[in-house]
Design an enzyme around this catalytic site. Structure first.
Site, mmCIF file in Angstrom:
data_model
loop_
_atom_site.group_PDB
_atom_site.id
_atom_site.type_symbol
_atom_site.label_atom_id
_atom_site.label_comp_id
_atom_site.label_asym_id
_atom_site.label_seq_id
_atom_site.Cartn_x
_atom_site.Cartn_y
_atom_site.Cartn_z
ATOM 1 N N TYR A 159 -49.311 94.416 101.809
ATOM 2 C CA TYR A 159 -48.010 95.103 101.788
ATOM 3 C C TYR A 159 -47.426 95.192 100.372
ATOM 4 O O TYR A 159 -47.184 96.313 99.883
ATOM 5 C CB TYR A 159 -47.018 94.453 102.772
ATOM 6 C CG TYR A 159 -45.628 95.031 102.651
ATOM 7 C CD1 TYR A 159 -45.335 96.305 103.135
ATOM 8 C CD2 TYR A 159 -44.612 94.333 102.002
ATOM 9 C CE1 TYR A 159 -44.059 96.851 102.994
ATOM 10 C CE2 TYR A 159 -43.338 94.872 101.856
ATOM 11 C CZ TYR A 159 -43.069 96.124 102.342
ATOM 12 O OH TYR A 159 -41.821 96.679 102.187
ATOM 13 N N LYS A 163 -46.950 98.579 98.027
ATOM 14 C CA LYS A 163 -45.638 99.021 97.528
ATOM 15 C C LYS A 163 -45.689 99.153 96.005
ATOM 16 O O LYS A 163 -45.100 100.079 95.433
ATOM 17 C CB LYS A 163 -44.527 98.051 97.946
ATOM 18 C CG LYS A 163 -44.240 97.994 99.425
ATOM 19 C CD LYS A 163 -43.775 99.310 100.030
ATOM 20 C CE LYS A 163 -42.361 99.721 99.697
ATOM 21 N NZ LYS A 163 -41.949 100.945 100.427
HETATM 22 N N1 LIG Z 1 -36.704 95.726 105.646
HETATM 23 C C1 LIG Z 1 -36.614 95.217 104.444
HETATM 24 O O1 LIG Z 1 -36.102 94.099 104.247
HETATM 25 C C2 LIG Z 1 -37.100 96.006 103.262
HETATM 26 C C3 LIG Z 1 -37.671 97.259 103.388
HETATM 27 N N2 LIG Z 1 -38.092 97.940 102.258
HETATM 28 C C4 LIG Z 1 -38.667 99.288 102.340
HETATM 29 O O2 LIG Z 1 -37.727 100.129 102.981
HETATM 30 C C5 LIG Z 1 -38.388 101.167 103.698
HETATM 31 C C6 LIG Z 1 -37.860 101.202 105.102
HETATM 32 O O3 LIG Z 1 -38.115 99.947 105.711
HETATM 33 P P1 LIG Z 1 -37.488 99.526 107.104
HETATM 34 O O4 LIG Z 1 -36.430 100.479 107.469
HETATM 35 O O5 LIG Z 1 -37.199 98.094 107.063
HETATM 36 O O6 LIG Z 1 -38.760 99.721 108.048
HETATM 37 P P2 LIG Z 1 -38.878 100.455 109.451
HETATM 38 O O7 LIG Z 1 -40.227 100.107 109.967
HETATM 39 O O8 LIG Z 1 -37.707 100.174 110.296
HETATM 40 O O9 LIG Z 1 -38.835 101.973 109.032
HETATM 41 C C7 LIG Z 1 -39.926 102.662 108.526
HETATM 42 C C8 LIG Z 1 -39.970 104.031 109.184
HETATM 43 O O10 LIG Z 1 -41.098 104.722 108.656
HETATM 44 C C9 LIG Z 1 -41.730 105.373 109.734
HETATM 45 N N3 LIG Z 1 -43.146 105.547 109.458
HETATM 46 C C10 LIG Z 1 -44.103 104.591 109.423
HETATM 47 N N4 LIG Z 1 -45.287 105.143 109.209
HETATM 48 C C11 LIG Z 1 -45.091 106.470 109.095
HETATM 49 C C12 LIG Z 1 -45.938 107.573 108.885
HETATM 50 N N5 LIG Z 1 -47.260 107.419 108.759
HETATM 51 N N6 LIG Z 1 -45.386 108.792 108.801
HETATM 52 C C13 LIG Z 1 -44.062 108.965 108.972
HETATM 53 N N7 LIG Z 1 -43.212 107.975 109.184
HETATM 54 C C14 LIG Z 1 -43.728 106.728 109.256
HETATM 55 C C15 LIG Z 1 -41.537 104.463 110.942
HETATM 56 O O11 LIG Z 1 -41.717 105.153 112.156
HETATM 57 C C16 LIG Z 1 -40.145 103.962 110.705
HETATM 58 O O12 LIG Z 1 -39.202 104.750 111.370
HETATM 59 C C17 LIG Z 1 -39.882 100.847 103.618
HETATM 60 O O13 LIG Z 1 -40.465 101.688 102.669
HETATM 61 C C18 LIG Z 1 -39.924 99.396 103.159
HETATM 62 O O14 LIG Z 1 -41.074 99.138 102.407
HETATM 63 C C19 LIG Z 1 -37.913 97.418 101.015
HETATM 64 C C20 LIG Z 1 -37.356 96.184 100.858
HETATM 65 C C21 LIG Z 1 -36.906 95.381 101.947
HETATM 66 C C1 LIG Z 2 -40.349 86.064 108.357
HETATM 67 C C2 LIG Z 2 -39.882 85.339 107.114
HETATM 68 C C3 LIG Z 2 -39.009 84.150 107.539
HETATM 69 C C4 LIG Z 2 -39.738 83.203 108.449
HETATM 70 C C5 LIG Z 2 -40.019 81.906 107.754
HETATM 71 C C6 LIG Z 2 -40.332 80.769 108.705
HETATM 72 C C7 LIG Z 2 -41.461 81.092 109.623
HETATM 73 C C8 LIG Z 2 -40.675 79.576 107.884
HETATM 74 O O1 LIG Z 2 -39.189 80.488 109.504
HETATM 75 C C9 LIG Z 2 -39.077 86.221 106.174
HETATM 76 C C10 LIG Z 2 -38.653 85.432 104.931
HETATM 77 C C11 LIG Z 2 -38.537 86.437 103.797
HETATM 78 C C12 LIG Z 2 -38.767 87.765 104.444
HETATM 79 C C13 LIG Z 2 -39.244 88.929 103.555
HETATM 80 C C14 LIG Z 2 -38.306 89.198 102.401
HETATM 81 O O2 LIG Z 2 -36.992 89.418 102.851
HETATM 82 C C15 LIG Z 2 -38.746 90.347 101.544
HETATM 83 C C16 LIG Z 2 -39.232 91.534 102.257
HETATM 84 C C17 LIG Z 2 -39.220 92.730 101.629
HETATM 85 C C18 LIG Z 2 -39.807 93.878 102.167
HETATM 86 O O3 LIG Z 2 -39.991 94.872 101.482
HETATM 87 C C19 LIG Z 2 -40.286 93.871 103.557
HETATM 88 C C20 LIG Z 2 -39.854 92.676 104.349
HETATM 89 C C21 LIG Z 2 -39.939 91.378 103.563
HETATM 90 C C22 LIG Z 2 -41.416 91.139 103.200
HETATM 91 C C23 LIG Z 2 -39.360 90.214 104.414
HETATM 92 C C24 LIG Z 2 -40.257 89.938 105.648
HETATM 93 C C25 LIG Z 2 -39.851 88.700 106.422
HETATM 94 C C26 LIG Z 2 -39.762 87.460 105.553
HETATM 95 C C27 LIG Z 2 -41.138 87.089 105.036
#
Ligand SMILES: NC(=O)C1=CN([C@@H]2O[C@H](COP(=O)(O)OP(=O)(O)OC[C@H]3O[C@@H](n4cnc5c(N)ncnc54)[C@H](O)[C@@H]3O)[C@@H](O)[C@H]2O)C=CC1
Ligand SMILES: C[C@H](CCCC(C)(C)O)[C@H]1CC[C@H]2[C@@H]3[C@H](O)CC4=CC(=O)CC[C@]4(C)[C@H]3CC[C@]12C
Length: 369
Positions: A159, A163
Site C-alpha cells: 500500500y 501510494k
Molecule cells: N483513510 C485514511 O485514513 C487515508 C486515506 N488516504 C487516501 O485517501 C483516498 C480515499 O481513501 P478512503 O476514502 O479512506 O478509502 P475508501 O475505500 O473509503 O474510498 C476509496 C474509493 O475508491 C473507490 N475505488 C477503489 N478502486 C477503484 C477503482 N478501481 N476504480 C474506481 N474507483 C475505485 C472505492 O470504491 C471507494 O469508493 C485513498 O486514495 C487513500 O489512499 C490517505 C491517507 C489516509
Molecule cells: C489498524 C491500526 C490500529 C490497530 C492497532 C492494534 C491492532 C494494535 O490495535 C491503525 C493504526 C494506524 C492506522 C493507519 C494510519 O492511520 C495511516 C493510514 C494512512 C492511509 O493512507 C491508509 C490508512 C492507514 C494505513 C491507517 C490504517 C489503520 C492503522 C494501521
C-alpha cells in the site's frame, strides 16, 4: 467581479467519489464551490445517496467506472476542467493482492494522468497519504515533522509503496503539455490518519468494544503519537487546492501538502476514545496490557494464518506486523505550508470535528438498537 456573481461554468471530476473521503469531497464541492456547473462522481461502486444530490442546482453525474480501465477514465475526464483523484485501494490488512493494489493505485493514477493529457484537462489534485513518507520499517519516529523534514522513507508494504509511486507519477506530470498545448498543473495532498463520519475502522473498533462488554484494551503506549485529521478538513483542503491551483500554478504545481488541522496529538487508541468514550466505551489500562514482544508474536501469527488460510478463506484481522508497526511508531505533522501557499485554514475546529464524529458514532448506536 465577485466569483459567485459569475455563471457557474466549471466541470469537476472526483474519482472514488463514493468512498469515505470522496463523499465528503463531493458534498464540500457542492456546498463551497460556486463556480461548479457539473460534478462528475466516478467510482467502482456508486452509492444510493448520490440520487439525493441530483436534485440541486449543480448537475451531478454519476459514473460507474474502474480507474484501471484507461478508456473509462478518458471518457469521464473528457470536458472536465479539474480532476480530484481520490480513488484508491486502501488495504493494509492483506485483503487484496499486491498486484491488485499496484494496478488500482499506480496504473489507475497513470490512467488519470494520461486522460488529462489526452483530453486537455489542466488541473489534477491527487490524494496521496502520510504513508508515502512513513512510518518506515525501522520504526523511526517522525515527530511534528513538515513537508521538508528529512526522513528515511523505506517501503516494503504494497500500500505505501503504491501510494509513493503514484504520488511520484503525479508530481512528475506537472508541466506536461496537455491537448491544446497548455501545461498540466498537479499537486498531491498527504492526509495523516483520517477520521470522521463514515470512518470504517472507527466503526470496527466501536463494534469490537460493544462485543467486549463496553471495553477496549490498550495495546499501544499512550506516549506514541499518531497524526489524525478530520475528514471535513481534508475535503476542504481538496476544494481549496483545486480552486487555487490555476492562479498559483507556479507556486503550487508539483508540490506536496500534508493535510492537517487542530486535532490533538495522541496515541491512536487514546484519540479514538475521544469519540468512543462519550458513546459508552472504556479503554482499559494506562499501559499496554500485553508486552510488546507478545503483540509482535501475535501479529506474526496472524500473518502466518492469513497465508495458510488463503486458499480456503480470507483471514484479515486488524493486527498484523505492518499495522502494529504503524500504530506503534510516532508519526505527527506540524506545518503551515497549506496556509502559506493557498490560504488554508481548517473549516472545522477540533471541538466541531469531535462533536460531529461523536454524533455519527451515536447514530450507529441508535440504528443498532
Ligand atoms: N483513510 C485514511 O485514513 C487515508 C486515506 N488516504 C487516501 O485517501 C483516498 C480515499 O481513501 P478512503 O476514502 O479512506 O478509502 P475508501 O475505500 O473509503 O474510498 C476509496 C474509493 O475508491 C473507490 N475505488 C477503489 N478502486 C477503484 C477503482 N478501481 N476504480 C474506481 N474507483 C475505485 C472505492 O470504491 C471507494 O469508493 C485513498 O486514495 C487513500 O489512499 C490517505 C491517507 C489516509
Ligand atoms: C489498524 C491500526 C490500529 C490497530 C492497532 C492494534 C491492532 C494494535 O490495535 C491503525 C493504526 C494506524 C492506522 C493507519 C494510519 O492511520 C495511516 C493510514 C494512512 C492511509 O493512507 C491508509 C490508512 C492507514 C494505513 C491507517 C490504517 C489503520 C492503522 C494501521
Amino acid at each position: 467581479m465577485a466569483e459567485s456573481a459569475e455563471a457557474p461554468k466549471l466541470v469537476y471530476l472526483v474519482t472514488g467519489g463514493c468512498g469515505f473521503l470522496g463523499e465528503h469531497v463531493v458534498r464540500m464541492l457542492l456546498e463551497r464551490e460556486p463556480r461548479l456547473r457539473e460534478l462528475r462522481v466516478f467510482d467502482l461502486h456508486l452509492s444510493p445517496w448520490l440520487e439525493e444530490l441530483k436534485t440541486g442546482p449543480v448537475q451531478v453525474t454519476a459514473i460507474q467506472g474502474d480507474v484501471t480501465q484507461a478508456h473509462e477514465v478518458a471518457a469521464a475526464v473528457s470536458g472536465a476542467h479539474v480532476v480530484i483523484h481520490t480513488a484508491g485501494l486502501v488495504d493494509v490488512f492483506g485483503r487484496a493482492s499486491p498486484e491488485t493494489i499496484h494496478k488500482v493505485n499506480v496504473q489507475g493514477t497513470q490512467n488519470v494522468i494520461e486522460a488529462c493529457v489526452q483530453m486537455g484537462t489542466r488541473l489534477l489534485v491527487y490524494t496521496s497519504s502520510m504513508e508515502v513518507v512513513g512510518p518506515n520499517i525501522k520504526g523511526h519516529p517522525f515527530y511534528r515533522g513538515n513537508e521538508d523534514t528529512p526522513y528515511e522513507a523505506v517501503h516494503k508494504h504494497p500500500y505505501p509503496h503504491s501510494k509513493a509511486q503514484a504520488e511520484r507519477l503525479v508530481l512528475e506530470a506537472n508541466g506536461r503539455k496537455v491537448h491544446g498545448g497548455l501545461p498540466l498543473v498537479t499537486c498531491a495532498l498527504r492526509p495523516t490518519g483520517i477520521y470522521g463520519e463514515g470512518h470504517q475502522i472507527m466503526r470496527d473498533f466501536y463494534h469490537q468494544g460493544l462485543r467486549l462488554g463496553g471495553r477496549l484494551f490498550r495495546a499501544i503506549p499512550a506516549s506514541v503519537e499518531h497524526g489524525r485529521v478530520y475528514v471535513g478538513n481534508v475535503a476542504w483542503m481538496h476544494v481549496l487546492v483545486a480552486r487555487e491551483l490555476e492562479q498559483r500554478a507556479a507556486l503550487m504545481g508539483g508540490q506536496v501538502y500534508f493535510c492537517y488541522d487542530k486535532s490533538p496529538y495522541k496515541s491512536y487508541e487514546d484519540f479514538n476514545m475521544e469519540f468512543l468514550g462519550p458513546c459508552g466505551l472504556r479503554l482499559v489500562g494506562t499501559r499496554p496490557l500485553l508486552p510488546y514482544w507478545l503483540l509482535v508474536l501475535l501479529a506474526a501469527l496472524n500473518a502466518l494464518l492469513q497465508w495458510l488460510l488463503r486458499p480456503l478463506l480470507l483471514y484479515a484481522p486488524l493486527l498484523n506486523p505492518y499495522t502494529l508497526a504503524v500504530a506503534n511508531t510516532t508519526f505527527t505533522v506540524s506545518t503551515n505550508k497549506a496556509q502559506r501557499h493557498f490560504g488554508y485554514e481548517p473549516l472545522f475546529s477540533w471541538e466541531e470535528s469531535r462533536t460531529r464524529t461523536i454524533l455519527w458514532v451515536q447514530g450507529m448506536e441508535a440504528s443498532a438498537q
